[in-house]
Enzyme design. Structure first.
Site, PDB file in Angstrom:
ATOM      1  N   GLU A 205      36.371 -15.785  -2.691  1.00  0.00           N
ATOM      2  CA  GLU A 205      36.684 -14.598  -3.140  1.00  0.00           C
ATOM      3  C   GLU A 205      37.282 -13.734  -4.286  1.00  0.00           C
ATOM      4  O   GLU A 205      37.602 -12.869  -4.614  1.00  0.00           O
ATOM      5  CB  GLU A 205      36.626 -13.326  -1.685  1.00  0.00           C
TER       6      GLU A 205
ATOM      7  N   GLU B  14      34.116 -25.185   0.721  1.00  0.00           N
ATOM      8  CA  GLU B  14      33.129 -25.384   1.596  1.00  0.00           C
ATOM      9  C   GLU B  14      33.401 -27.934   1.181  1.00  0.00           C
ATOM     10  O   GLU B  14      33.295 -28.058   3.102  1.00  0.00           O
ATOM     11  CB  GLU B  14      31.914 -25.058   0.944  1.00  0.00           C
TER      12      GLU B  14
ATOM     13  N   ASP C  92      37.177 -20.301   2.287  1.00  0.00           N
ATOM     14  CA  ASP C  92      35.603 -19.131   2.521  1.00  0.00           C
ATOM     15  C   ASP C  92      36.080 -18.823   3.374  1.00  0.00           C
ATOM     16  O   ASP C  92      35.224 -18.845   4.586  1.00  0.00           O
ATOM     17  CB  ASP C  92      34.948 -20.470   2.152  1.00  0.00           C
TER      18      ASP C  92
ATOM     19  N   ASP D  87      31.193 -17.969   5.210  1.00  0.00           N
ATOM     20  CA  ASP D  87      30.518 -18.501   4.422  1.00  0.00           C
ATOM     21  C   ASP D  87      28.942 -18.304   5.005  1.00  0.00           C
ATOM     22  O   ASP D  87      28.847 -17.742   6.808  1.00  0.00           O
ATOM     23  CB  ASP D  87      31.017 -20.374   5.192  1.00  0.00           C
TER      24      ASP D  87
END
Ligand code: AHM
Ligand code: MG
Length: 317
Positions: free
Chosen positions: A89, A266, A109, A112
Site C-alpha cells: 500500500e 505475496e 501485504d 491480502d
C-alpha cells in the site's frame, strides 16, 4: 501447550539472529492480533468498503487495507532492529533506520484478499524479512532464498500465524480466551498428489495457449475438485495443509501476458514457505530461487503446489 514466545526462545536457541528474529516475529504477531480485532469488528465499526483512492498497483484501496497498513507500520517502525519497511500500500520504501547502517527489512501485504473484506471471507497479512547492509531499496530485491523469515497471519474462522525462520514451517493459533498464539502444527509437510486445484478458469482464454493447455491437462488428469477463495494467503494456506495446486498466471491479449501477484509482498514469501514445507513454487516460469527482482512493486505469475502435483504440471509444459 506451547505459546509463541516460549516456542521462539527454544526454536531460536543458538541462532545468530536470535534476539532480532524473536522481537520481529513478536511484533508481527502483535500487529496480527490488532488487525484480527479490527477485521472481526469491521462491519460494526464502519470499516467496510473503499477508502476512496487507488494504490500504486491501481487497486481500489479498502478502508481496512489502510487501517492494517497503519497498524503494521506503527508497530514495526518502533522495532529498533528494523531499518526499512515496504508495503503493497506504499509507493516507496519507508526508511525507519534512524541513522543505523544495517538491520532488517520487512516487506508486507497488510491485508491480502481485499475483495473478501465486505463478505466475511478469509483475508490475511503476509510478511517477508530480509537482512540489510544499509542499501534499503536495493536490499528489498534480494532473492527469495535470502529471506530470514516469512509467513502470514490468516484471519479466518480462527486467526492463525504460519511462518518459517528457515527451519520448518509452523502454525500457531490465536486463543481468543487469553490472546496468546499457541503452537498447533509444528513442521508442516505438504501431502503429495492430493488436495485441490486452484486457479480462475475464466482467465484461460487470455493466457499463453501452451500454458493454458497445461492447466487444462492438470484438471483432466488429476480429476480433483477445484477451490478458489480469491485471497492468495488463504488459497496457499489450504494448499500447505491439504496439498494441491495454486496458480495466478500471466494474462493479457495478443501475446502481451502479465502476472498480477506482487513479487515482494505475496509471491516471494508464500512461495518460499511452500518450498520450506516440501512443495515447489514457480514465479514467471522460473524456479523461485532463480528469479531476481527488478523493482519493489514487480508483478509476477505464480504456480505453486505440492511436489508431486507440480511435477505432473511441469510434465505438460
Ligand atoms: P490484493 O492484495 O489487492 O488483495 O490482491 C491480490 C489477490 C490475491 O490474493 C488473489 O489471489 C488475487 O488477488 C485474486 O484476484 P482476482 O480477484 O483478480 O481473481
Ligand atoms: Mg495481496
Amino acid at each position: 501447550m506451547k505459546t509463541l514466545p516460549h516456542y521462539l526462545l527454544a526454536h531460536l536457541e543458538g541462532n545468530e539472529r536470535q534476539i532480532e528474529l524473536n522481537l520481529i516475529i513478536a511484533d508481527i504477531a502483535d500487529a496480527g492480533k490488532k488487525i484480527a480485532h479490527e477485521v472481526q469488528r469491521s462491519g460494526l465499526l464502519d470499516l467496510h468498503g473503499a477508502a476512496g483512492g487507488q494504490n500504486v498497483h491501481d487497486d481500489e484501496v479498502q478502508k481496512l487495507d489502510e487501517h492494517s497498513n497503519s497498524i503494521m507500520k506503527d508497530i514495526l517502525s518502533a522495532n529498533e532492529h528494523i531499518i526499512g519497511l515496504a508495503s503493497e500500500e506504499e509507493e516507496d520504501v519507508v526508511d525507519v533506520s534512524n541513522g543505523k547502517d544495517h538491520g532488517y527489512l520487512v516487506a508486507f501485504d497488510p491485508l491480502d484478499g481485499s475483495s473478501n473484506i465486505d463478505i466475511n471471507m478469509p483475508v490475511g497479512t503476509i510478511f517477508s524479512v530480509l537482512p540489510s547492509a544499509g542499501d534499503i531499496k536495493e536490499d528489498f530485491l534480494q532473492p527469495a532464498g535470502k529471506q530470514v523469515a516469512a509467513g502470514y497471519v490468516l484471519y479466518g474462522s480462527s486467526t492463525v500465524m504460519v511462518f518459517s525462520l528457515g527451519n520448518g514451517v509452523h502454525e500457531f493459533t490465536l486463543d481468543p480466551d487469553n490472546g496468546e498464539f499457541v503452537l498447533t502444527t509444528e513442521n508442516i509437510k505438504m501431502l503429495e498428489n492430493t488436495g485441490y486445484i486452484a486457479y480462475n478458469p475464466y482467465v484461460l482464454p487470455n493466457m499463453d495457449p501452451k500454458k493454458a493447455e497445461a492447466y487444462r491437462q492438470l484438471c483432466d488428469q488429476t480429476a480433483r475438485s477445484m477451490r478458489w477463495i480469491g485471497a492468495m494467503v488463504a488459497d496457499v494456506h489450504r494448499t500447505l495443509f491439504k496439498g494441491g495446486f495454486f496458480a495466478y498466471p500471466s494474462v493479457g491479449k495478443g501475446g502481451n501476458y502479465k502476472g498480477k501477484l506482487r513479487m515482494q509482498y505475496e509471491a516471494k514469501p508464500l512461495g518460499w514457505l511452500v518450498e520450506q514445507a516440501g512443495g515447489k513454487a514457480i514465479l514467471d516460469d522460473k524456479p523461485i530461487n532463480d528469479l531476481t527482482s527488478s523493482d519493489l512493486h514487480q508483478k509476477v505469475s505464480v504456480e505453486l503446489g505440492d511436489a508431486g502435483t507440480m511435477r505432473l504440471f511441469e510434465s505438460f509444459l
